[in-house]
Every structure is written in C-alpha cells, then in structure tokens.
Design a protein around this motif. Structure first.
Motif, PDB file in Angstrom:
ATOM      1  N   ALA A  88     -30.162  27.752  13.042  1.00  0.00           N
ATOM      2  CA  ALA A  88     -29.115  27.778  12.038  1.00  0.00           C
ATOM      3  C   ALA A  88     -29.433  28.321  10.749  1.00  0.00           C
ATOM      4  CB  ALA A  88     -28.361  26.434  11.658  1.00  0.00           C
ATOM      5  N   VAL A  89     -30.710  27.987  10.353  1.00  0.00           N
ATOM      6  CA  VAL A  89     -31.610  28.593   9.210  1.00  0.00           C
ATOM      7  C   VAL A  89     -31.899  30.191   9.410  1.00  0.00           C
ATOM      8  CG1 VAL A  89     -33.425  28.495   7.510  1.00  0.00           C
ATOM      9  CG2 VAL A  89     -32.394  26.332   8.224  1.00  0.00           C
ATOM     10  N   ASP A  90     -32.435  30.475  10.627  1.00  0.00           N
ATOM     11  CA  ASP A  90     -32.611  31.695  10.864  1.00  0.00           C
ATOM     12  C   ASP A  90     -31.515  32.801  10.823  1.00  0.00           C
ATOM     13  OD1 ASP A  90     -35.372  31.037  10.839  1.00  0.00           O
ATOM     14  OD2 ASP A  90     -35.367  31.124  13.206  1.00  0.00           O
ATOM     15  N   ALA A  91     -30.503  32.214  11.432  1.00  0.00           N
ATOM     16  CA  ALA A  91     -29.178  32.689  11.511  1.00  0.00           C
ATOM     17  C   ALA A  91     -28.444  32.824  10.074  1.00  0.00           C
ATOM     18  CB  ALA A  91     -28.282  32.352  12.701  1.00  0.00           C
ATOM     19  N   GLY A  92     -28.719  32.133   9.159  1.00  0.00           N
ATOM     20  CA  GLY A  92     -28.219  32.034   7.954  1.00  0.00           C
ATOM     21  C   GLY A  92     -26.879  31.660   8.223  1.00  0.00           C
ATOM     22  N   ASP A  93     -26.553  30.415   8.858  1.00  0.00           N
ATOM     23  CA  ASP A  93     -25.233  29.989   9.459  1.00  0.00           C
ATOM     24  C   ASP A  93     -25.160  28.912   8.373  1.00  0.00           C
ATOM     25  OD1 ASP A  93     -22.960  28.674  10.492  1.00  0.00           O
ATOM     26  OD2 ASP A  93     -23.277  29.366  12.255  1.00  0.00           O
ATOM     27  N   GLU A  94     -24.334  28.652   7.309  1.00  0.00           N
ATOM     28  CA  GLU A  94     -24.566  27.717   6.295  1.00  0.00           C
ATOM     29  C   GLU A  94     -23.496  26.212   7.052  1.00  0.00           C
ATOM     30  OE1 GLU A  94     -25.500  25.835   2.868  1.00  0.00           O
ATOM     31  OE2 GLU A  94     -25.609  27.931   3.043  1.00  0.00           O
ATOM     32  N   ALA A  95     -22.496  26.503   7.968  1.00  0.00           N
ATOM     33  CA  ALA A  95     -21.705  25.622   8.322  1.00  0.00           C
ATOM     34  C   ALA A  95     -22.680  24.945   9.745  1.00  0.00           C
ATOM     35  CB  ALA A  95     -20.378  26.098   9.013  1.00  0.00           C
ATOM     36  N   GLN A  96     -23.175  25.616  10.342  1.00  0.00           N
ATOM     37  CA  GLN A  96     -24.181  24.956  11.303  1.00  0.00           C
ATOM     38  C   GLN A  96     -25.461  24.328  10.851  1.00  0.00           C
ATOM     39  OE1 GLN A  96     -23.266  24.699  14.595  1.00  0.00           O
ATOM     40  NE2 GLN A  96     -25.440  23.623  14.971  1.00  0.00           N
ATOM     41  N   PHE A  97     -26.039  24.989   9.706  1.00  0.00           N
ATOM     42  CA  PHE A  97     -27.071  24.312   9.242  1.00  0.00           C
ATOM     43  C   PHE A  97     -26.715  22.940   8.608  1.00  0.00           C
ATOM     44  CE2 PHE A  97     -28.612  23.194   4.789  1.00  0.00           C
ATOM     45  CZ  PHE A  97     -29.830  22.955   5.078  1.00  0.00           C
ATOM     46  N   LYS A  98     -25.504  22.631   7.983  1.00  0.00           N
ATOM     47  CA  LYS A  98     -24.966  21.460   7.504  1.00  0.00           C
ATOM     48  C   LYS A  98     -24.866  20.389   8.778  1.00  0.00           C
ATOM     49  CE  LYS A  98     -25.219  21.568   3.123  1.00  0.00           C
ATOM     50  NZ  LYS A  98     -26.106  20.905   2.303  1.00  0.00           N
ATOM     51  N   THR A  99     -24.240  20.799   9.721  1.00  0.00           N
ATOM     52  CA  THR A  99     -24.146  19.921  10.909  1.00  0.00           C
ATOM     53  C   THR A  99     -25.537  19.737  11.524  1.00  0.00           C
ATOM     54  OG1 THR A  99     -21.905  21.073  11.320  1.00  0.00           O
ATOM     55  CG2 THR A  99     -22.947  19.804  13.232  1.00  0.00           C
ATOM     56  N   ALA A 100     -26.344  20.679  11.707  1.00  0.00           N
ATOM     57  CA  ALA A 100     -27.962  20.318  12.234  1.00  0.00           C
ATOM     58  C   ALA A 100     -28.607  19.298  11.482  1.00  0.00           C
ATOM     59  CB  ALA A 100     -28.291  21.665  12.597  1.00  0.00           C
ATOM     60  N   LEU A 101     -28.612  19.762  10.121  1.00  0.00           N
ATOM     61  CA  LEU A 101     -29.237  18.912   9.248  1.00  0.00           C
ATOM     62  C   LEU A 101     -28.893  17.368   9.059  1.00  0.00           C
ATOM     63  CD1 LEU A 101     -31.460  18.285   7.087  1.00  0.00           C
ATOM     64  CD2 LEU A 101     -29.689  19.092   5.344  1.00  0.00           C
ATOM     65  N   GLU A 102     -27.395  17.224   9.136  1.00  0.00           N
ATOM     66  CA  GLU A 102     -27.035  15.659   9.096  1.00  0.00           C
ATOM     67  C   GLU A 102     -27.194  15.023  10.699  1.00  0.00           C
ATOM     68  OE1 GLU A 102     -25.613  12.211   8.203  1.00  0.00           O
ATOM     69  OE2 GLU A 102     -25.957  13.946   6.708  1.00  0.00           O
ATOM     70  N   ALA A 103     -27.173  15.878  11.665  1.00  0.00           N
ATOM     71  CA  ALA A 103     -27.512  15.363  13.167  1.00  0.00           C
ATOM     72  C   ALA A 103     -29.132  14.853  12.946  1.00  0.00           C
ATOM     73  CB  ALA A 103     -27.378  16.209  13.994  1.00  0.00           C
TER      74      ALA A 103
END
Length: 92
Positions: free
Chosen positions: A31-46
C-alpha cells in the motif's frame, strides 16, 4: 518478541505470530509503495490490531527493549515510507 506500538505501549507477541505479522506487513508495504492512502490505513490498522489481539500488553511501567517498533495508528503514509526497510517494518 516485544513489540512497541508508538504512542500506545508494548506487547509481548509469541514467535508463532511472526508469520502473520509479516503477512500483514507485506500488505502495508504494498500500500505504501503504491501510494494508496485508503489501503494503507486499512493495512496499518490490521497490523496493529493483530499485535493488540495476539499480544499480551505489558504493564505501563515495564522498562525493557522492544524487538520491533510499529508506527502509531495515526501515522501518515509519508511517515511510514521513511521508516520502511527493504523487508518492510518487520524484518523477516
């Protein structure tokens, strides 16, 4: 393994949880590599939820080294990008 979540505390996580943490870390890194903010937040919380659930929270007065330090739940994608290593947040 002692895991610190910045701004929250430390958790003792058994070694048999490391594979799951690495799997979640891989999703966060993508998610970070893709710059996908929404997926980043989801992945970090998981990732953080997995540590909180699988780990045993240590007392607030526990003073000892952490094997791993994870960002706080309100960390930005840019902050995490700066601390990501070649293997993500969790060396494997």
């Amino acid at each position: 393994m002692i895991v610190r979540i910045s701004g929250e505390g430390q958790f003792e996580v058994s070694e048999d949880q490391v594979d799951e943490l690495n799997r979640l870390d891989d999703g966060l890194t993508k998610a970070v590599d893709a710059g996908d903010e929404a997926q980043f937040k989801t992945a970090l919380e998981a990732l953080l939820a997995s540590v909180r659930t699988a780990g045993q929270e240590l007392p607030a007065d526990y003073i000892g080294p952490s094997d791993l330090v994870l960002p706080s739940p309100d960390a930005t994608i840019h902050e995490v990008r700066e601390v990501l290593g070649d293997e993500g947040l969790i060396p494997g």
